[in-house]
Structures are given as structure tokens and as C-alpha cells.
Motif scaffolding. Sequence first.
Motif, PDB file in Angstrom:
ATOM      1  N   ASN A   1       1.075  -1.446  -0.206  1.00  0.00           N
ATOM      2  CA  ASN A   1       0.273  -0.079   0.203  1.00  0.00           C
ATOM      3  C   ASN A   1       0.578   1.395   0.148  1.00  0.00           C
ATOM      4  O   ASN A   1       0.200   2.290  -0.074  1.00  0.00           O
ATOM      5  CB  ASN A   1      -0.788   0.089   1.174  1.00  0.00           C
TER       6      ASN A   1
ATOM      7  N   LYS B   1       0.766   3.965  -2.672  1.00  0.00           N
ATOM      8  CA  LYS B   1      -0.060   4.554  -3.691  1.00  0.00           C
ATOM      9  C   LYS B   1      -0.552   5.640  -3.511  1.00  0.00           C
ATOM     10  O   LYS B   1       0.264   6.462  -2.392  1.00  0.00           O
ATOM     11  CB  LYS B   1      -1.267   3.454  -3.649  1.00  0.00           C
TER      12      LYS B   1
ATOM     13  N   HIS C   1       4.754   0.308  -6.736  1.00  0.00           N
ATOM     14  CA  HIS C   1       3.524  -0.264  -7.141  1.00  0.00           C
ATOM     15  C   HIS C   1       2.696   1.012  -6.513  1.00  0.00           C
ATOM     16  O   HIS C   1       3.059   1.236  -5.264  1.00  0.00           O
ATOM     17  CB  HIS C   1       3.022  -1.593  -6.293  1.00  0.00           C
TER      18      HIS C   1
ATOM     19  N   TRP D   1      -4.317   4.408 -11.136  1.00  0.00           N
ATOM     20  CA  TRP D   1      -4.906   3.098 -10.225  1.00  0.00           C
ATOM     21  C   TRP D   1      -6.274   4.188  -9.993  1.00  0.00           C
ATOM     22  O   TRP D   1      -6.680   4.755  -9.777  1.00  0.00           O
ATOM     23  CB  TRP D   1      -4.298   2.613  -9.220  1.00  0.00           C
TER      24      TRP D   1
ATOM     25  N   GLN E   1      -8.066   3.398  -4.574  1.00  0.00           N
ATOM     26  CA  GLN E   1      -7.635   4.508  -3.207  1.00  0.00           C
ATOM     27  C   GLN E   1      -6.955   5.541  -3.777  1.00  0.00           C
ATOM     28  O   GLN E   1      -6.233   6.012  -3.729  1.00  0.00           O
ATOM     29  CB  GLN E   1      -6.138   3.292  -3.144  1.00  0.00           C
TER      30      GLN E   1
ATOM     31  N   ASN F   1      -2.552  -0.140 -13.723  1.00  0.00           N
ATOM     32  CA  ASN F   1      -3.397  -0.588 -12.349  1.00  0.00           C
ATOM     33  C   ASN F   1      -4.290  -0.789 -12.701  1.00  0.00           C
ATOM     34  O   ASN F   1      -5.179   0.032 -13.276  1.00  0.00           O
ATOM     35  CB  ASN F   1      -2.807  -0.745 -11.049  1.00  0.00           C
ATOM     36  N   GLU F   2      -4.360  -1.881 -13.229  1.00  0.00           N
ATOM     37  CA  GLU F   2      -6.305  -2.573 -13.472  1.00  0.00           C
ATOM     38  C   GLU F   2      -7.257  -1.320 -14.469  1.00  0.00           C
ATOM     39  O   GLU F   2      -8.150  -1.431 -13.626  1.00  0.00           O
ATOM     40  CB  GLU F   2      -6.950  -2.809 -12.053  1.00  0.00           C
TER      41      GLU F   2
ATOM     42  N   GLN G   1      -1.862 -10.608 -11.860  1.00  0.00           N
ATOM     43  CA  GLN G   1      -1.958 -10.025 -10.223  1.00  0.00           C
ATOM     44  C   GLN G   1      -1.741 -12.068  -9.859  1.00  0.00           C
ATOM     45  O   GLN G   1      -1.213 -11.890  -9.280  1.00  0.00           O
ATOM     46  CB  GLN G   1      -2.908  -9.405  -9.611  1.00  0.00           C
TER      47      GLN G   1
ATOM     48  N   HIS H   1      -4.505 -13.325  -8.360  1.00  0.00           N
ATOM     49  CA  HIS H   1      -5.307 -13.316  -6.619  1.00  0.00           C
ATOM     50  C   HIS H   1      -6.034 -14.652  -7.331  1.00  0.00           C
ATOM     51  O   HIS H   1      -7.011 -14.598  -8.060  1.00  0.00           O
ATOM     52  CB  HIS H   1      -6.340 -12.101  -6.762  1.00  0.00           C
TER      53      HIS H   1
ATOM     54  N   GLU I   1       0.630 -10.302  -7.708  1.00  0.00           N
ATOM     55  CA  GLU I   1       0.539 -10.296  -6.778  1.00  0.00           C
ATOM     56  C   GLU I   1       0.154 -11.419  -6.588  1.00  0.00           C
ATOM     57  O   GLU I   1      -1.380 -11.867  -5.854  1.00  0.00           O
ATOM     58  CB  GLU I   1      -0.740  -9.944  -6.606  1.00  0.00           C
TER      59      GLU I   1
ATOM     60  N   TRP J   1       1.524 -11.989  -2.871  1.00  0.00           N
ATOM     61  CA  TRP J   1       1.209 -10.799  -1.524  1.00  0.00           C
ATOM     62  C   TRP J   1       1.015 -10.918  -0.765  1.00  0.00           C
ATOM     63  O   TRP J   1       0.175 -11.067  -0.071  1.00  0.00           O
ATOM     64  CB  TRP J   1      -0.534 -10.751  -2.315  1.00  0.00           C
TER      65      TRP J   1
ATOM     66  N   TRP K   1      -4.602  -9.619   2.416  1.00  0.00           N
ATOM     67  CA  TRP K   1      -5.552  -9.541   2.274  1.00  0.00           C
ATOM     68  C   TRP K   1      -7.197  -9.968   2.263  1.00  0.00           C
ATOM     69  O   TRP K   1      -8.065  -9.146   2.383  1.00  0.00           O
ATOM     70  CB  TRP K   1      -5.303  -8.508   1.343  1.00  0.00           C
TER      71      TRP K   1
HETATM   72  C1  XIL Z   1      -4.983  -4.203  -1.613  1.00  0.00           C
HETATM   73  C2  XIL Z   1      -4.241  -3.934  -0.393  1.00  0.00           C
HETATM   74  O1  XIL Z   1      -3.559  -5.332  -0.461  1.00  0.00           O
HETATM   75  C3  XIL Z   1      -4.517  -3.422   1.273  1.00  0.00           C
HETATM   76  O2  XIL Z   1      -4.130  -3.351   1.956  1.00  0.00           O
HETATM   77  C4  XIL Z   1      -5.245  -2.678   0.662  1.00  0.00           C
HETATM   78  O3  XIL Z   1      -6.688  -2.421   1.628  1.00  0.00           O
HETATM   79  C5  XIL Z   1      -5.934  -2.852  -0.689  1.00  0.00           C
HETATM   80  O4  XIL Z   1      -5.439  -3.121  -2.011  1.00  0.00           O
HETATM   81  N1  XIL Z   1      -4.700  -5.685  -6.692  1.00  0.00           N
HETATM   82  C6  XIL Z   1      -3.993  -4.640  -6.027  1.00  0.00           C
HETATM   83  C7  XIL Z   1      -3.562  -4.242  -4.951  1.00  0.00           C
HETATM   84  O5  XIL Z   1      -2.740  -4.371  -7.782  1.00  0.00           O
HETATM   85  O6  XIL Z   1      -2.533  -3.477  -4.927  1.00  0.00           O
HETATM   86  C8  XIL Z   1      -4.477  -4.463  -4.331  1.00  0.00           C
HETATM   87  O7  XIL Z   1      -4.095  -4.429  -2.916  1.00  0.00           O
HETATM   88  C9  XIL Z   1      -5.135  -5.900  -4.088  1.00  0.00           C
HETATM   89  C10 XIL Z   1      -5.326  -6.431  -5.389  1.00  0.00           C
END
Ligand code: XIL
Length: 334
Positions: free
Chosen positions: A46, A49, A99, A103, A106, A147-148, A223, A225, A255, A295, A303
Motif C-alpha cells: 500500500n 499508492k 506499485h 489506478w 485508493q 493498474n487495472e 496479479q 489472485h 500479486e 501478495w 488481504w
Molecule cells: C490491496 C492491499 O493488499 C490491501 O491492503 C488494500 O486495502 C487494498 O489493496 N490489486 C492490487 C493491489 O493491485 O494493490 C491490491 O492491494 C490488491 C488487488
Amino acid sequence: AGLHASAVAKGKLYFGSATDNGELTDAAYLAQLSNTDDFGQITPGNAQKVSEANFPGFWRKTDCIQWDSIEPTQGTFSYTKGDVIADLAAKNGQKLRCHTLVWHSQLPNWVSSGTWTNETLIAAMKNHITNVVTHYKGKCYAWDVVNEALNEDGTYRTNIFYQTIGEAYLPIAFATAAAADPDVKLYYNDYNIESSGSKSTGAQQIIKLVQQYGAKIDGVGLQAHLIVGSTPSQSAQATNLAAFAALGVDIAYTELDIRMTLPSTAALLAQQSTDYKNTVAACVANTKCVGVTIWDYTDKYSWVPSVFSGQGAALPWDENLAKKPAYDGILSAL
Ligand code: XIL
């Protein structure tokens, strides 16, 4: 050998982990994070950001835009949290993935809900990128520049940048970052682009767009996830990586975590281990894939539970910092 040492032996640049400032007071946690046998790279989860906490007033701090309806109050801003992570990486001899610069999430309200024109938002975005990249110049291996930017169907996500500037915000962001630090690797980063499909194709279009504008783009960040039991197979990931590699860019898993519906069971932990192995093996097999970042490394600080209700246990170390089967799964791919 551990995860990083084994990855390097396979020709990768690093195996790494994200981390966050609040966790660094946990001595046992910090010791494992700093163990370069396992981790040769860290990412601030974080701290870099554009959140109000990190950069209060930051987007306003410019002398080249007309403020129209925006209050011209001079904000103060701080690199304190990001610097803590950057200094830790330097002290440990770990690479830093930085990072992130542009974006939709945030963001301070007055960026996301501000009254902008094409001209003023380009100026503010450039100002932000130039300041942050210059501050961290020489400290980052790579920046996640944008990002995204995509919806699941591969179209552009509606965010303040796309709405105000159009798709040109992407090449402008990359060109601005390259001007501020010609040596740092510049990445486009997104999730759900770990196997072929509309969104992965959209990410490939973004790479081509930036290239067509004549701006530098060095890599794509996946990423990753992912979900236990529905993680793409190694061959599906290999096909996807080949499509990115054909564009001439580097690839990184940026991530990685693989979540499950709680409670965790032996069967789920075994499947998770296989899913981690397949993902890391896909990176190992593609010469353009430079490394893998998880991550954070322990379920204690993941997270996932706060965002995906009822899910968790996504990382290779459990909440007590003990290695799970996923650790050996990763190692078996390296
Ligand atoms: C997440 C963090 O891990 C959290 O602590 C925060 O509250 C929200 O962001 N994609 C991304 C990351 O690129 O920056 C995000 O990280 C997770 C999803």
C-alpha cells in the motif's frame, strides 16, 4: 535452497513477497521477510499508492494546471511509508517492485470526483508520475505504471482517467514514467489475465497501444489472485504467457495468492499446493517471465479475508508463520 535461491538457479530474477508498514513491527514476520533465501524481492502493498494517507493533497501539487473549480490549497505530501519499504529492500539486498502510479482505486475523492478537463488531468497525472518516479529513481526494479485499466470483457474500465482523457492516458502515463527514470522497467498490471480470454486479449491490446504511441513498456504484470481448484492449468497459463511474450515484453506474476473457502482442510491445502506449483512452473517455463511475487507471504497478513467474505488461507505460510504444503508445491516447480 529456498524459493528465491531456487528461482535464481532456474534463471529467474527473483521470488518475492509484498509487505506492509504495519507488519514490520512483528519481529518474527520481519525476519522471514528479510530471509533472502526465500525472498529476493519485495513490493509495498500500500505504501506507494496515491492514498490520502500517503500523499495528502498530492495531485493538487502542481504549478502547471488551471484549477477551475478545484480549491488551490497547497497540500503537504509524504514518502515516509514508501521509503520505509524501499529502505528495507535496500538493506536486505532485495529488489523492489514499485506499485502503483495510475489506478482507479485508493484515490483521494477530489481526484476521482474532481472537475477535470482533458488538459488539467493530463497535467496532474504527469505531475504525479514525474514526482513519484523521480523520488524513487534508482530504487525500483520495476514500476506498475497503470493498474487495472480493464473490465472483465476486455473493454476499458470507466475511471476518471479514461472518462476524461480517453485511452491515451495509458501511453501518456508510460511515456511520462520513462522520461522520469529511463532505467526502471515499466509494467501494465492487472488481474484475471492469467489465462487466455477477453481480458488477457485486452491487456495485449494495451501493450500494443503503448507501443504504437512510441512509448516504452517493458512488461505485463499478472496479479494472479487465484482460487484453489479453479486456478488455470499449467498449459493454459503457458499458452497465455506465450501470447504476451510474442509482443516482446517481460512478464511477472506480481500479486500471487490462491484463496479457498474456509475452513482449510488437508484436501484444500493439497490442491492449493498443486495450484501454486502449476502457476510457478508456468513462469519457470517461459524465458520472458522474470519472477513471481506473492501478495504477502503469511495468512496472518493476507488481504483476502477482508475483501472476499468467508475466504482466506491464500498464502504459503499459515497464520503462525509455519510453512504450508503450498511452500513445497512452489519449491517443486523451482
Ligand atoms: C490491496 C492491499 O493488499 C490491501 O491492503 C488494500 O486495502 C487494498 O489493496 N490489486 C492490487 C493491489 O493491485 O494493490 C491490491 O492491494 C490488491 C488487488
